[in-house]
Every structure is written in structure tokens, then in C-alpha cells.
Design a protein around this motif. Structure first.
Motif, PDB file in Angstrom:
ATOM      1  N   PRO A   1       0.806  -1.222   0.000  1.00  0.00           N
ATOM      2  CA  PRO A   1       0.000   0.000   0.000  1.00  0.00           C
ATOM      3  C   PRO A   1       0.839   1.272   0.000  1.00  0.00           C
ATOM      4  O   PRO A   1       0.430   2.269  -0.605  1.00  0.00           O
ATOM      5  CB  PRO A   1      -0.829  -0.130   1.277  1.00  0.00           C
ATOM      6  N   GLU A   2       1.987   1.244   0.655  1.00  0.00           N
ATOM      7  CA  GLU A   2       2.831   2.421   0.696  1.00  0.00           C
ATOM      8  C   GLU A   2       3.490   2.738  -0.638  1.00  0.00           C
ATOM      9  O   GLU A   2       4.126   3.784  -0.781  1.00  0.00           O
ATOM     10  CB  GLU A   2       3.906   2.295   1.788  1.00  0.00           C
ATOM     11  N   ASP A   3       3.357   1.852  -1.619  1.00  0.00           N
ATOM     12  CA  ASP A   3       3.824   2.147  -2.963  1.00  0.00           C
ATOM     13  C   ASP A   3       2.840   3.015  -3.738  1.00  0.00           C
ATOM     14  O   ASP A   3       3.154   3.449  -4.850  1.00  0.00           O
ATOM     15  CB  ASP A   3       4.070   0.855  -3.745  1.00  0.00           C
ATOM     16  N   THR A   4       1.669   3.239  -3.176  1.00  0.00           N
ATOM     17  CA  THR A   4       0.669   4.062  -3.841  1.00  0.00           C
ATOM     18  C   THR A   4       1.208   5.465  -4.072  1.00  0.00           C
ATOM     19  O   THR A   4       1.636   6.142  -3.137  1.00  0.00           O
ATOM     20  CB  THR A   4      -0.612   4.124  -3.012  1.00  0.00           C
ATOM     21  N   ALA A   5       1.194   5.896  -5.312  1.00  0.00           N
ATOM     22  CA  ALA A   5       1.747   7.195  -5.676  1.00  0.00           C
ATOM     23  C   ALA A   5       1.524   7.432  -7.159  1.00  0.00           C
ATOM     24  O   ALA A   5       1.162   6.521  -7.904  1.00  0.00           O
ATOM     25  CB  ALA A   5       3.248   7.257  -5.368  1.00  0.00           C
ATOM     26  N   VAL A   6       1.763   8.657  -7.566  1.00  0.00           N
ATOM     27  CA  VAL A   6       1.899   8.960  -8.980  1.00  0.00           C
ATOM     28  C   VAL A   6       3.354   8.744  -9.353  1.00  0.00           C
ATOM     29  O   VAL A   6       4.251   9.299  -8.710  1.00  0.00           O
ATOM     30  CB  VAL A   6       1.466  10.398  -9.308  1.00  0.00           C
TER      31      VAL A   6
END
Length: 116
Positions: free
Chosen positions: A87-92
Motif C-alpha cells: 500500500p505504501e507504494d501508492t503514488a503517482v
């Protein structure tokens, strides 16, 4: 104008995989370095991975062992293979090209959302 277009983002479950692509409007063979950055909500943009024109790679500690950057000079495309997503990879995610003259060119980004 030099154009960089990212693609491949989307919604994926934790533990899943995605491959991002960055298509460049000109030859990347003459470029010294290609980078992937990411920016999560409320966070600063951070360098995720780098590949030089010679194929040397480096990664942020947070993605080391899970992400792989590669290039296909014939297709003028750079890839970011992302495995074991968290989840912490969530990004643009943004692609950046550094010319031999040191000029940086940025894509507009592709959104990666890791959620169950």
C-alpha cells in the motif's frame, strides 16, 4: 518538444505486480540517465530507480529487491517492473530523462494504487 508518456498504472492488490512504461518521443540511446520518481499524497517526490545509458541501475531502499528498471533503446521506452506491491507504494509515478547536456525532461505521471 521532447515528450515522455507514462502508462501501465492502475489499481492492484497488495502483493500484486505492475509494469510501468515510459515512451519517449526521441531516441533515448543518447541520454545519460533515465529515472523513475514517485509522489504519494502529502509527500515529496522521491527518486525510485535510475538506469544509465550503460545499463547500470540503482534503487531506493524502499523498493530494492521488488522493483526493476530496464530500458529498450530500440523502442525508446523505459520500464519499471513492480512486484510484491505494498500500500505504501501508492503514488503517482513519473518518468524523467536526463540528456547528455544535463537537461531534465518529465512525463506527466501515471497513478499506481495498491489497495485490497
Amino acid at each position: 518538444q521532447v515528450q515522455l508518456v507514462e502508462s501501465g498504472g492502475g489499481l492492484v492488490q497488495p502483493g500484486g505486480s505492475l509494469r510501468l512504461s515510459c515512451a519517449v518521443s526521441e531516441s533515448i540511446g543518447s541520454r545519460n540517465r533515465m529515472d523513475w520518481y514517485r509522489q504519494a499524497p502529502g509527500k515529496e517526490r522521491e527518486l525510485v530507480a535510475t538506469i544509465t545509458s550503460g545499463g547500470s541501475t540503482s534503487y531506493a531502499d524502499s523498493v530494492k529487491g521488488r522493483f526493476t528498471i530496464s530500458r529498450d533503446n530500440a523502442k525508446n521506452t523505459v520500464y519499471l517492473q513492480m512486484n510484491s506491491l505494498k500500500p505504501e507504494d501508492t503514488a503517482v509515478y513519473y518518468c524523467r530523462m536526463i540528456s547528455s547536456g544535463g537537461v531534465a525532461y518529465w512525463g506527466k505521471g501515471t497513478l499506481v494504487t495498491v489497495s485490497s
